[in-house]
Design an enzyme around this catalytic site. Structure first.
Site, PDB file in Angstrom:
ATOM      1  N   ASP A   1     -12.706  -2.042  -2.029  1.00  0.00           N
ATOM      2  CA  ASP A   1     -11.746  -2.306  -3.108  1.00  0.00           C
ATOM      3  C   ASP A   1     -12.058  -3.582  -3.879  1.00  0.00           C
ATOM      4  OD1 ASP A   1     -10.391  -0.096  -1.981  1.00  0.00           O
ATOM      5  OD2 ASP A   1      -9.244  -1.417  -0.660  1.00  0.00           O
TER       6      ASP A   1
ATOM      7  N   GLU B   1      -4.859   6.065  -8.542  1.00  0.00           N
ATOM      8  CA  GLU B   1      -4.588   4.738  -7.973  1.00  0.00           C
ATOM      9  C   GLU B   1      -5.578   3.736  -8.549  1.00  0.00           C
ATOM     10  OE1 GLU B   1      -5.041   5.423  -3.773  1.00  0.00           O
ATOM     11  OE2 GLU B   1      -7.056   6.226  -4.000  1.00  0.00           O
TER      12      GLU B   1
END
Length: 480
Positions: free
Chosen positions: A16, A181
């Site tokens: 991420d 997302e």
């Protein structure tokens, strides 16, 4: 600038990624889940070679991970810079939720968390050129179906809080889209670009894009995804963040997975070109760069992490590493005497020298290969000699004489061969474990040093004089 397609620019447990640029300097953060300190911060001048500055959450007062479940904790941070201040937003799952920490120096100190309103995960910040700032995040609409939506509210940088009405920006590139997302907003040539991930962080992971004339929308996409699910040589690519270089061209950092490895999600770099205002991602590949490690613990490198928040320091350095034996055990939702660092390559040799005499059968110390509380291998000195444990199960054991001993493990993919040696002797293999149960999803394999008194008080310490990670010859046959 060279090396766009290097062995992940941040290998191992670095999922991420988020990046920002200040002048000629780039700063990057990644998720850290249940590991402490939280949210590692890196610096680079070329987006390829990164140096660890520290962590944004390095004080127990900032981060409560007590009882944190595996693969929970800190999800998906975003780092941005505005008027001399770094703003880093993240979500503490199963805790108070979204927060922001700030710093004028990315090496720290970072502020205590300012908690923000709102549901969900994967928060991001966008500073517009009109002086306003915006907070975006994803939230679940229907978990069983993987249905999510991206929402936004205005962010007040000085007050570190959200204000005003909520706007729903996006719910996926098509009806039935799963797990929209990782939102990031940009303003490029006067148009707002929304970049998100889609498909879940596995083989269907992808990057989609949408644009709008106004920051609140409506957002419309091209023929998405702009980065489709990858078939290799790097898979699961997504969760991208764009950055413009000082020369005006664009790059993206994103996560990816090397197929068939136990390393989980790593940080890769790709070149961005543009077609009618839409981003085009160059292919994501990898090389085979290997960086041996020798640590004699003159100080504790920031690459070492503890599991959950340590409420008291259980280690000392300077003449090797000393770990205090404490009642906490790996396998419980506690903070045991464990220091670990990410495995960086599918094939590696790990070794350490241990000076430790257990006073009771409860006292144990040694080498740890850890995915999480529920999946790990422990190679420990005990009162009976050496024991290899998978949870409560003893996989192998051997008596050894008192005194210093070297412990090692040869890792070839999921095959782990554990060995031991006297300080000046030859290595002797104990057993090989095919550890497919160490398959990562959110977190990844950590290699570390561990000590416990198994529920009883103790004043004993385990002394590790050094810790090495080396790599086999590329000509070595698999499993050698």
């Amino acid at each position: 600038m060279t090396g766009f397609f290097g062995d992940p620019v941040l290998p191992g447990f670095r999922p991420d990624p988020s990046v920002c640029r200040v002048g000629a300097d780039y700063y990057l953060v990644t998720s850290s889940f249940e590991w402490f300190p939280g949210l590692p911060v890196f610096h680079s001048r070329d987006l390829v070679n990164w140096r660890r500055l520290g962590s944004a959450l390095d004080r127990p007062s900032q981060l409560d991970l007590d009882g944190c479940e595996p693969s929970r904790g800190l999800f998906a941070p975003t780092i941005r810079h505005h008027h001399g201040v770094f703003h880093l937003v993240c979500t503490l799952m199963d805790g108070p939720g979204h927060f922001v920490v700030t710093a004028t120096d990315p090496a720290g100190p970072w502020s205590e968390p300012h908690w923000l309103d709102g549901e969900g995960f994967d928060p991001s910040l966008f500073f517009d050129d009109d002086g306003r700032a915006w907070f975006t995040a994803a939230r679940v609409v229907d978990e069983a179906a993987g249905r999510t939506e991206i929402w936004m509210r205005e962010y007040l940088p000085r007050e570190r809080r959200l204000t005003g009405p909520e706007h729903v920006l996006w719910s996926g590139s098509q009806p039935g889209a799963r797990w929209s997302e990782a939102p990031h907003l940009y303003k490029i040539d006067g148009t707002y670009l929304l970049l998100t991930a889609e498909g879940g962080t596995d083989v269907d992971h992808s990057v989609v894009a949408a644009r709008a004339d106004h920051v609140t929308g409506p957002y419309k996409g091209p023929e998405n995804p702009v980065l489709p699910p990858s078939k290799g040589p790097v898979i699961c690519t997504g969760h991208a963040d764009l950055v413009q270089t000082p020369y005006g061209d664009w790059r993206a950092v994103l996560l990816g997975v090397r197929p068939g490895s136990a390393l989980g999600r790593e940080t890769f770099l790709t070149r961005i070109t543009w077609d009618a205002g839409w981003p085009i991602f160059s292919p994501v590949t990898h090389t085979d760069l290997r960086r041996p490690l020798h640590d004699d613990f003159t100080a504790l490198s920031p690459d070492w992490s503890a599991l959950r928040t340590p409420r008291a320091k259980f280690w000392t350095t300077g003449a090797g590493l000393h770990l205090s034996l404490r009642p906490e055990r790996l396998g419980e939702r506690t903070a045991p005497s464990l220091l670990a660092r990410p495995q960086l390559h599918p094939d590696c040799d790990v070794s350490t020298e241990l000076h430790f005499t257990p006073a009771t059968p409860d006292e144990q110390a040694g080498l740890a290969v850890v995915l999480d509380d529920d999946a790990h291998l422990l190679f420990l000195r005990t009162t009976e000699g050496l024991s290899l444990l998978h949870g409560p199960e003893v996989l192998a054991g051997i008596p050894v004489p008192p005194g210093p001993i070297r412990l090692g493990v040869r890792i070839r993919g999921f095959s782990h061969t554990f060995a031991h040696a006297a300080p000046d002797g030859a290595w002797q293999d104990l057993t090989t474990v095919e550890a497919t149960f160490l398959t990562p999803l959110f977190t990844s394999i950590q290699l570390g040093l561990y000590a416990t008194s198994n529920g009883r008080p103790s004043t004993t310490q385990a002394h590790f004089t050094w810790f090495d990670i080396t790599y086999p010859s590329r000509q070595e046959p698999p499993g050698h």
